[in-house]
Design a protein around this motif. Structure first.
Motif, PDB file in Angstrom:
ATOM      1  N   UNK A   1       0.829  -1.106   0.166  1.00 43.16           N
ATOM      2  CA  UNK A   1      -0.088  -0.013  -0.007  1.00 43.16           C
ATOM      3  C   UNK A   1       0.805   1.301  -0.025  1.00 43.16           C
ATOM      4  N   UNK A   2       0.272   2.171  -0.567  1.00 43.86           N
ATOM      5  CA  UNK A   2       1.368   3.374  -0.516  1.00 43.86           C
ATOM      6  C   UNK A   2       0.523   4.220   0.557  1.00 43.86           C
ATOM      7  N   UNK A   3       1.290   5.526   1.077  1.00 45.45           N
ATOM      8  CA  UNK A   3       0.822   6.257   2.230  1.00 45.45           C
ATOM      9  C   UNK A   3      -0.224   6.884   1.965  1.00 45.45           C
ATOM     10  N   UNK A   4      -0.624   7.323   0.731  1.00 44.30           N
ATOM     11  CA  UNK A   4      -1.790   8.123   0.504  1.00 44.30           C
ATOM     12  C   UNK A   4      -2.930   7.518   0.606  1.00 44.30           C
ATOM     13  N   UNK A   5      -2.926   6.116   0.146  1.00 45.05           N
ATOM     14  CA  UNK A   5      -4.192   5.279   0.236  1.00 45.05           C
ATOM     15  C   UNK A   5      -4.324   4.743   1.553  1.00 45.05           C
ATOM     16  N   UNK A   6      -3.377   4.660   2.375  1.00 42.30           N
ATOM     17  CA  UNK A   6      -3.315   4.414   3.946  1.00 42.30           C
ATOM     18  C   UNK A   6      -3.964   5.431   4.717  1.00 42.30           C
ATOM     19  N   UNK A   7      -3.542   6.807   4.307  1.00 45.36           N
ATOM     20  CA  UNK A   7      -4.145   7.998   4.901  1.00 45.36           C
ATOM     21  C   UNK A   7      -5.416   8.003   4.615  1.00 45.36           C
ATOM     22  N   UNK A   8      -5.957   7.699   3.290  1.00 45.29           N
ATOM     23  CA  UNK A   8      -7.360   7.918   2.901  1.00 45.29           C
ATOM     24  C   UNK A   8      -8.192   7.028   3.831  1.00 45.29           C
ATOM     25  N   UNK A   9      -7.729   5.674   3.717  1.00 50.08           N
ATOM     26  CA  UNK A   9      -8.522   4.867   4.560  1.00 50.08           C
ATOM     27  C   UNK A   9      -8.498   5.309   6.017  1.00 50.08           C
TER      28      UNK A   9
ATOM     29  N   UNK B   1       4.827  13.175   3.219  1.00 49.69           N
ATOM     30  CA  UNK B   1       5.910  13.517   2.144  1.00 49.69           C
ATOM     31  C   UNK B   1       5.558  12.694   0.988  1.00 49.69           C
ATOM     32  N   UNK B   2       6.181  13.090  -0.251  1.00 50.67           N
ATOM     33  CA  UNK B   2       5.975  12.310  -1.422  1.00 50.67           C
ATOM     34  C   UNK B   2       6.601  10.809  -1.305  1.00 50.67           C
ATOM     35  N   UNK B   3       7.781  10.534  -0.608  1.00 46.09           N
ATOM     36  CA  UNK B   3       8.326   9.374  -0.360  1.00 46.09           C
ATOM     37  C   UNK B   3       7.268   8.342   0.218  1.00 46.09           C
ATOM     38  N   UNK B   4       6.667   8.711   1.316  1.00 48.26           N
ATOM     39  CA  UNK B   4       5.548   8.042   1.806  1.00 48.26           C
ATOM     40  C   UNK B   4       4.253   7.964   0.942  1.00 48.26           C
ATOM     41  N   UNK B   5       4.000   9.096   0.467  1.00 51.38           N
ATOM     42  CA  UNK B   5       2.510   9.357  -0.126  1.00 51.38           C
ATOM     43  C   UNK B   5       2.440   8.559  -1.497  1.00 51.38           C
ATOM     44  N   UNK B   6       3.435   8.394  -2.177  1.00 49.61           N
ATOM     45  CA  UNK B   6       3.296   8.116  -3.496  1.00 49.61           C
ATOM     46  C   UNK B   6       3.934   6.579  -3.790  1.00 49.61           C
ATOM     47  N   UNK B   7       4.954   6.247  -2.999  1.00 44.59           N
ATOM     48  CA  UNK B   7       5.648   5.040  -3.048  1.00 44.59           C
ATOM     49  C   UNK B   7       4.818   3.977  -2.383  1.00 44.59           C
ATOM     50  N   UNK B   8       4.814   2.452  -3.117  1.00 44.65           N
ATOM     51  CA  UNK B   8       4.333   1.581  -2.312  1.00 44.65           C
ATOM     52  C   UNK B   8       4.955   1.044  -1.442  1.00 44.65           C
ATOM     53  N   UNK B   9       4.602   0.393  -0.389  1.00 42.33           N
ATOM     54  CA  UNK B   9       5.348   0.068   0.728  1.00 42.33           C
ATOM     55  C   UNK B   9       4.752  -1.468   1.439  1.00 42.33           C
ATOM     56  N   UNK B  10       5.550  -2.251   1.681  1.00 47.76           N
ATOM     57  CA  UNK B  10       4.953  -3.454   2.286  1.00 47.76           C
ATOM     58  C   UNK B  10       5.045  -3.215   3.702  1.00 47.76           C
ATOM     59  N   UNK B  11       3.749  -3.741   4.563  1.00 48.53           N
ATOM     60  CA  UNK B  11       3.451  -3.361   5.735  1.00 48.53           C
ATOM     61  C   UNK B  11       2.638  -4.580   6.068  1.00 48.53           C
ATOM     62  N   UNK B  12       2.532  -4.397   7.596  1.00 47.26           N
ATOM     63  CA  UNK B  12       1.520  -5.141   8.223  1.00 47.26           C
ATOM     64  C   UNK B  12       0.070  -4.872   7.955  1.00 47.26           C
ATOM     65  N   UNK B  13      -0.954  -5.489   8.092  1.00 44.30           N
ATOM     66  CA  UNK B  13      -2.271  -5.181   7.865  1.00 44.30           C
ATOM     67  C   UNK B  13      -2.731  -3.880   8.732  1.00 44.30           C
ATOM     68  N   UNK B  14      -3.417  -3.052   8.252  1.00 45.55           N
ATOM     69  CA  UNK B  14      -3.877  -1.985   8.796  1.00 45.55           C
ATOM     70  C   UNK B  14      -4.700  -2.309  10.058  1.00 45.55           C
ATOM     71  N   UNK B  15      -4.627  -1.783  11.126  1.00 50.54           N
ATOM     72  CA  UNK B  15      -5.270  -2.292  12.336  1.00 50.54           C
ATOM     73  C   UNK B  15      -6.421  -1.230  12.593  1.00 50.54           C
ATOM     74  N   UNK B  16      -7.684  -1.804  12.562  1.00 51.69           N
ATOM     75  CA  UNK B  16      -8.911  -1.151  12.600  1.00 51.69           C
ATOM     76  C   UNK B  16      -9.019  -0.567  14.115  1.00 51.69           C
ATOM     77  N   UNK B  17      -9.610   0.751  14.295  1.00 50.33           N
ATOM     78  CA  UNK B  17      -9.510   1.302  15.639  1.00 50.33           C
ATOM     79  C   UNK B  17     -10.788   0.771  16.284  1.00 50.33           C
ATOM     80  N   UNK B  18     -10.815   0.497  17.476  1.00 53.09           N
ATOM     81  CA  UNK B  18     -11.911   0.117  18.067  1.00 53.09           C
ATOM     82  C   UNK B  18     -12.414   1.070  19.398  1.00 53.09           C
ATOM     83  N   UNK B  19     -11.968   2.244  19.495  1.00 56.22           N
ATOM     84  CA  UNK B  19     -12.322   3.209  20.188  1.00 56.22           C
ATOM     85  C   UNK B  19     -13.514   3.848  19.552  1.00 56.22           C
ATOM     86  N   UNK B  20     -14.610   4.520  20.385  1.00 58.38           N
ATOM     87  CA  UNK B  20     -15.515   5.284  19.698  1.00 58.38           C
ATOM     88  C   UNK B  20     -14.875   6.625  19.424  1.00 58.38           C
TER      89      UNK B  20
END
Length: 445
Positions: A57-65, A229-248
């Protein structure tokens, strides 16, 4: 060819004609190579699974989610490299994820504004009305948003701004990365302001900090700036699955009718709890006859009445400063990686990757503190106090993080050593390693 088609269908969903055309082109190339070239090397390819359940996933998509999980419902944006894909990914995903209302209508709005001034104005208007709102941009857009961000700070309206930094000034290098908006954002707009900044280093943090930004904005009634930044935002990164928040959601202090009835005297900008945070009204929620939906960007007292009183104005600015300083308890804490020796090292954002790689190859490493938010946590000041010399490595010419640290801790400014790279490419481990070795040699002398 099967894998090629699957990839094409991912990039061009629902566009069968485009997929077929590109698949045919790939097949023609494959057949030509088979008929005209003889394989002479020993190398072959095969599918493999060495990443387990990790995701790409790239950082922009992760931030959007993260924005979607953070409850955003109004998105106002204007296209700009490298931030456009953040809003585009958000619109793509929110249509699939967010449930519709009882009448089948969307419970979100995505608007491409005519420019960045309009985009941030729309986001602030939505925030005032009680919606969780955002806009995304890069350095040039941040510059254009200056006056409206000052309005949001002084009128105390929540919204989230995503700054995917690129090389400046002016048009600069739109397709290169940098961390050069730090000072601009920290004290943006005219007058005395201080904006909270979140500093993610990887897609996991891009998701979690993006999600958290909406709670912070509403709890403290202020624009919150997500500094990617562009490095995080537009480049693809391998990472652990995004952790869904549980708090209200934490919507902060809302002046409901019950709250208005309980308070001795409600005022839109009145600090009744001593934390600098007033109670805000929301149209459609606050209906009490003793309340009103008041907002004022000019000088005002606790009741939002116009005032030119020096005492009232100073008291209001001091309350705002106290409120922003109090955010520290909820901001992401810095991460400390202990090392050896008397020297310390500070970095932030995607600079972390080069630092970690450099430290992994060194026998003796400094203590390393990764800053993840501004205003700074107490641990940052303690880190400076505990080291005779602290190198700050960052990706801009002027050493903007080093300057922020020196301003926040003037009594310790002499310990700060600024080391900067600003060529536009992602920071390399070699740069970090050479900087640390050079500092060690100076200390040895």
């Amino acid at each position: 060819i099967k894998a090629v088609r699957e990839a094409l269908e991912t990039v061009f969903p629902g566009k069968t004609e485009v997929v077929d055309l590109n698949e045919s082109a790939a097949m023609i190339g494959h057949e030509y190579a088979s008929e005209n070239f003889t394989k002479q090397d020993p190398y072959t390819t095969e599918s493999a699974d060495q990443v387990g359940n990790k995701i790409l996933v790239d950082g922009n998509e992760a931030a959007a989610l993260g924005a979607i999980w953070g409850g955003v419902s109004v998105v106002a944006w204007y296209p700009i490299t490298p931030a456009s894909s953040l809003a585009e990914n958000l619109e793509k995903h929110i249509e699939k994820i967010r449930d519709k209302d009882s009448e089948g209508a969307n419970r979100f709005v995505v608007v491409q504004a005519e420019d960045e001034l309009a985009a941030v104005g729309m986001a602030l208007g939505a925030g005032w009305a009680g919606a969780r709102s955002m806009t995304s941009t890069s350095g040039p857009g941040i510059s254009l948003m200056a006056e409206n961000l000052g309005l949001g700070y002084f009128t105390e309206i929540p919204t989230v701004i995503y700054d995917v930094q690129r090389v400046g000034p002016s048009t600069g290098l739109p397709t290169r990365t940098q961390q050069s908006d730090m000072l601009q954002v920290a004290f943006h707009s005219h007058g005395d302001t201080r904006f909270p900044m979140l500093l993610p280093a990887n897609p996991g943090e891009a998701f979690s900090m993006s999600c958290q930004a909406y709670d912070l904005a509403e709890k403290y009634q202020t624009p919150v700036v997500f500094m990617s930044d562009l490095d995080l935002g537009m480049n693809n990164w391998i990472c652990d699955p995004l952790e869904e928040p549980s708090a209200d959601f934490d919507r902060g202090k809302i002046a409901s009718d019950e709250v208005i009835a309980r308070l001795d005297k409600w005022g839109r900008y009145r600090d009744v709890d001593g934390d600098g945070i007033p109670y805000r009204t929301i149209p459609g929620v606050t209906l009490h006859p003793d309340a009103a939906h008041l907002t004022r960007g000019s000088g005002h007292d606790e009741d939002a009445n116009y005032s030119e009183s020096p005492e009232v104005y100073s008291r209001n600015l001091d309350r705002l400063a106290r409120k922003i300083s109090g955010m520290v308890v909820d901001l992401p804490e810095p991460i400390l990686k202990p090392g050896q020796g008397d020297m310390g090292l500070i970095a932030f954002g995607t600079t972390d990757w080069a630092v970690e790689e450099a430290l992994a190859d060194m026998e003796s490493t400094p203590d390393y503190l990764r800053v993840r938010s501004f205003p700074f946590h107490q641990q940052v000041g303690e880190f400076l106090e505990n080291h005779e010399s602290v190198m700050v490595i960052e990706q801009n010419q002027q050493g903007q993080m080093a300057q922020l640290l020196a301003m926040e801790y003037p009594q310790l400014a002499g310990r700060i050593v600024s080391k900067t790279y600003y060529g536009g490419l992602p920071l390399s481990a070699n740069f970090v390693r050479e900087a640390l070795q050079s500092a060690s040699e100076v200390e040895a002398r």
